[in-house]
Design a protein around this motif. Structure first.
Motif, PDB file in Angstrom:
ATOM      1  N   SER A  55       0.681  -1.162   0.017  1.00  0.00           N
ATOM      2  CA  SER A  55       0.034   0.027   0.229  1.00  0.00           C
ATOM      3  C   SER A  55       0.795   1.229  -0.264  1.00  0.00           C
ATOM      4  O   SER A  55       0.326   2.353  -0.224  1.00  0.00           O
ATOM      5  CB  SER A  55      -1.006   0.054   1.128  1.00  0.00           C
ATOM      6  N   GLU A  56       2.195   1.082   0.270  1.00  0.00           N
ATOM      7  CA  GLU A  56       3.130   2.078   0.163  1.00  0.00           C
ATOM      8  C   GLU A  56       2.901   2.788  -1.134  1.00  0.00           C
ATOM      9  O   GLU A  56       3.199   4.096  -1.420  1.00  0.00           O
ATOM     10  CB  GLU A  56       4.529   1.895   0.371  1.00  0.00           C
ATOM     11  N   ASP A  57       2.739   2.152  -2.083  1.00  0.00           N
ATOM     12  CA  ASP A  57       2.491   2.670  -3.592  1.00  0.00           C
ATOM     13  C   ASP A  57       1.514   3.627  -3.766  1.00  0.00           C
ATOM     14  O   ASP A  57       1.561   4.786  -4.400  1.00  0.00           O
ATOM     15  CB  ASP A  57       2.285   1.538  -4.613  1.00  0.00           C
ATOM     16  N   ALA A  58       0.320   3.467  -3.171  1.00  0.00           N
ATOM     17  CA  ALA A  58      -0.734   4.631  -3.143  1.00  0.00           C
ATOM     18  C   ALA A  58      -0.419   5.631  -2.171  1.00  0.00           C
ATOM     19  O   ALA A  58      -0.845   6.721  -2.658  1.00  0.00           O
ATOM     20  CB  ALA A  58      -2.048   3.590  -2.489  1.00  0.00           C
ATOM     21  N   LEU A  59       0.226   5.290  -1.187  1.00  0.00           N
ATOM     22  CA  LEU A  59       0.793   6.605  -0.522  1.00  0.00           C
ATOM     23  C   LEU A  59       1.916   7.432  -1.048  1.00  0.00           C
ATOM     24  O   LEU A  59       1.674   8.597  -0.756  1.00  0.00           O
ATOM     25  CB  LEU A  59       1.428   6.110   0.931  1.00  0.00           C
ATOM     26  N   ARG A  60       2.546   6.720  -2.042  1.00  0.00           N
ATOM     27  CA  ARG A  60       3.639   7.531  -2.668  1.00  0.00           C
ATOM     28  C   ARG A  60       2.774   8.326  -3.807  1.00  0.00           C
ATOM     29  O   ARG A  60       3.279   9.547  -4.136  1.00  0.00           O
ATOM     30  CB  ARG A  60       4.572   6.640  -3.251  1.00  0.00           C
ATOM     31  N   THR A  61       1.981   7.859  -4.402  1.00  0.00           N
ATOM     32  CA  THR A  61       1.201   8.760  -5.231  1.00  0.00           C
ATOM     33  C   THR A  61       0.494   9.931  -4.657  1.00  0.00           C
ATOM     34  O   THR A  61       0.475  10.805  -5.144  1.00  0.00           O
ATOM     35  CB  THR A  61      -0.073   7.803  -5.838  1.00  0.00           C
ATOM     36  N   ALA A  62      -0.151   9.605  -3.425  1.00  0.00           N
ATOM     37  CA  ALA A  62      -0.609  10.944  -2.579  1.00  0.00           C
ATOM     38  C   ALA A  62       0.436  11.755  -2.304  1.00  0.00           C
ATOM     39  O   ALA A  62       0.051  13.097  -2.377  1.00  0.00           O
ATOM     40  CB  ALA A  62      -1.242  10.405  -1.435  1.00  0.00           C
ATOM     41  N   LEU A  63       1.571  11.519  -2.086  1.00  0.00           N
ATOM     42  CA  LEU A  63       2.621  12.441  -1.892  1.00  0.00           C
ATOM     43  C   LEU A  63       3.000  12.999  -2.912  1.00  0.00           C
ATOM     44  O   LEU A  63       3.481  14.313  -3.073  1.00  0.00           O
ATOM     45  CB  LEU A  63       3.779  11.615  -1.123  1.00  0.00           C
ATOM     46  N   ALA A  64       2.962  12.444  -4.309  1.00  0.00           N
ATOM     47  CA  ALA A  64       3.492  12.950  -5.591  1.00  0.00           C
ATOM     48  C   ALA A  64       2.275  14.039  -5.981  1.00  0.00           C
ATOM     49  O   ALA A  64       2.673  14.870  -6.602  1.00  0.00           O
ATOM     50  CB  ALA A  64       3.501  11.890  -6.605  1.00  0.00           C
ATOM     51  N   MET A  65       0.829  13.582  -5.478  1.00  0.00           N
ATOM     52  CA  MET A  65       0.216  14.717  -5.782  1.00  0.00           C
ATOM     53  C   MET A  65       0.031  15.961  -5.048  1.00  0.00           C
ATOM     54  O   MET A  65      -0.742  17.045  -5.363  1.00  0.00           O
ATOM     55  CB  MET A  65      -1.311  14.140  -5.518  1.00  0.00           C
ATOM     56  N   GLY A  66       0.717  16.025  -3.676  1.00  0.00           N
ATOM     57  CA  GLY A  66       1.076  17.003  -2.687  1.00  0.00           C
ATOM     58  C   GLY A  66       0.823  16.733  -1.374  1.00  0.00           C
ATOM     59  O   GLY A  66       0.801  17.954  -0.632  1.00  0.00           O
ATOM     60  N   ALA A  67       0.413  15.717  -1.134  1.00  0.00           N
ATOM     61  CA  ALA A  67       0.514  15.589   0.247  1.00  0.00           C
ATOM     62  C   ALA A  67       1.776  15.490   1.098  1.00  0.00           C
ATOM     63  O   ALA A  67       2.999  15.606   0.372  1.00  0.00           O
ATOM     64  CB  ALA A  67      -0.009  13.977   0.877  1.00  0.00           C
ATOM     65  N   ASP A  68       2.103  16.160   2.255  1.00  0.00           N
ATOM     66  CA  ASP A  68       3.232  16.464   3.117  1.00  0.00           C
ATOM     67  C   ASP A  68       3.971  15.282   3.569  1.00  0.00           C
ATOM     68  O   ASP A  68       5.254  15.281   3.375  1.00  0.00           O
ATOM     69  CB  ASP A  68       2.767  17.560   3.911  1.00  0.00           C
TER      70      ASP A  68
END
Length: 252
Positions: A68-81
């Motif tokens: 699920s780290e992949d989904a989190l990395r996508t969220a971070l790439a979208m702008g999450a801190d």
């Protein structure tokens, strides 16, 4: 104001789902996985609120397998801190139940103290549409579900919802839970530079035991079946024949 955004790793919405031959579940072998589309909308909305200066930090959290780290990395790439990964299962076929997810998120909220939780209204793999409501109940916070528009002002979230009769507008005092519908926004694509930057953003790894939450399943999957094949249509020659056919089908 800090915003917490739960995200889930699911089968990509473009993939045709296949059921295992023994009916024990969905076949996930060599299947493309991605972030739940409703959660993408939640991340986008949180990032937009930060860009407007309403939010100061966006924290993404995912509960599931290590991948699920992949989904989190996508969220971070979208702008999450930053992100939090709670590894609650070793087998990709194990789906953490909504109540267990809500209990874990309850503990995360206790630690992070966000002013707003924005979540997708449901995950496209099980369509439970329950986690946001359960989390609101556990926290004792106000909730506004299936948001198609969101405004934050004066410590209040003003949410527009699409209902059968038109549009419904509700206001909830912050902190609150808001779940997103498809028409809330159009999520941005993560650019290559932002994907590279996301690799350097902080991602904390936790377990349910760290929060003292039991995620043992309470439901048992008995069998999974393919949807029934759609029956061929029929052409009728008159209204009377149409009514007769509807009565035969038990519709009228």
């Amino acid at each position: 104001m800090k915003i917490l955004v739960p995200v889930k790793r699911v089968i990509d919405y473009n993939v045709k789902v296949r059921v295992k031959s023994d009916g024990s579940g969905v076949d996930l072998a060599n299947v493309k996985m991605s972030m739940n589309p409703f959660d993408e909308i939640a991340v986008e909305e949180a990032v937009r609120l930060k860009e407007k200066g309403i939010a100061t930090e966006v924290v993404a959290v995912s509960i599931g397998v290590a991948k699920s780290e992949d989904a989190l990395r996508t969220a971070l790439a979208m702008g999450a801190d930053r992100a939090i990964l709670i590894t609650a299962a070793d087998d990709v076929h194990t789906d953490i139940e909504p109540l267990a997810v809500a209990k874990l998120l309850d503990k995360v909220v206790e630690v992070e103290e966000p002013g707003l939780v924005i979540a997708g209204k449901q995950a496209i793999d099980n369509d439970m549409n329950a986690t946001g409501q359960m989390l609101a109940a556990l926290l004792g916070w106000g909730q506004a579900t299936s948001a198609s528009a969101l405004e934050i002002a004066d410590g209040t979230a003003r949410v527009t919802r699409e209902v059968d009769g038109g549009l419904q507008v509700v206001e909830v005092k912050l902190p609150a839970i808001v779940t997103c519908d498809l028409r809330l926004n159009e999520p941005r694509y993560a650019s290559l530079p932002n994907i590279m930057k996301a690799k350097k953003k902080p991602l904390e790894k936790m377990t349910p035991a760290d929060y003292g939450v039991d995620v043992t399943p309470r439901l048992e999957l008995v069998k999974t079946d393919e949807p029934a094949a759609r029956a061929a249509g029929q052409i009728v020659g008159s209204v009377d024949e149409l009514i007769s056919k509807l009565k035969e089908a038990g519709v009228a």
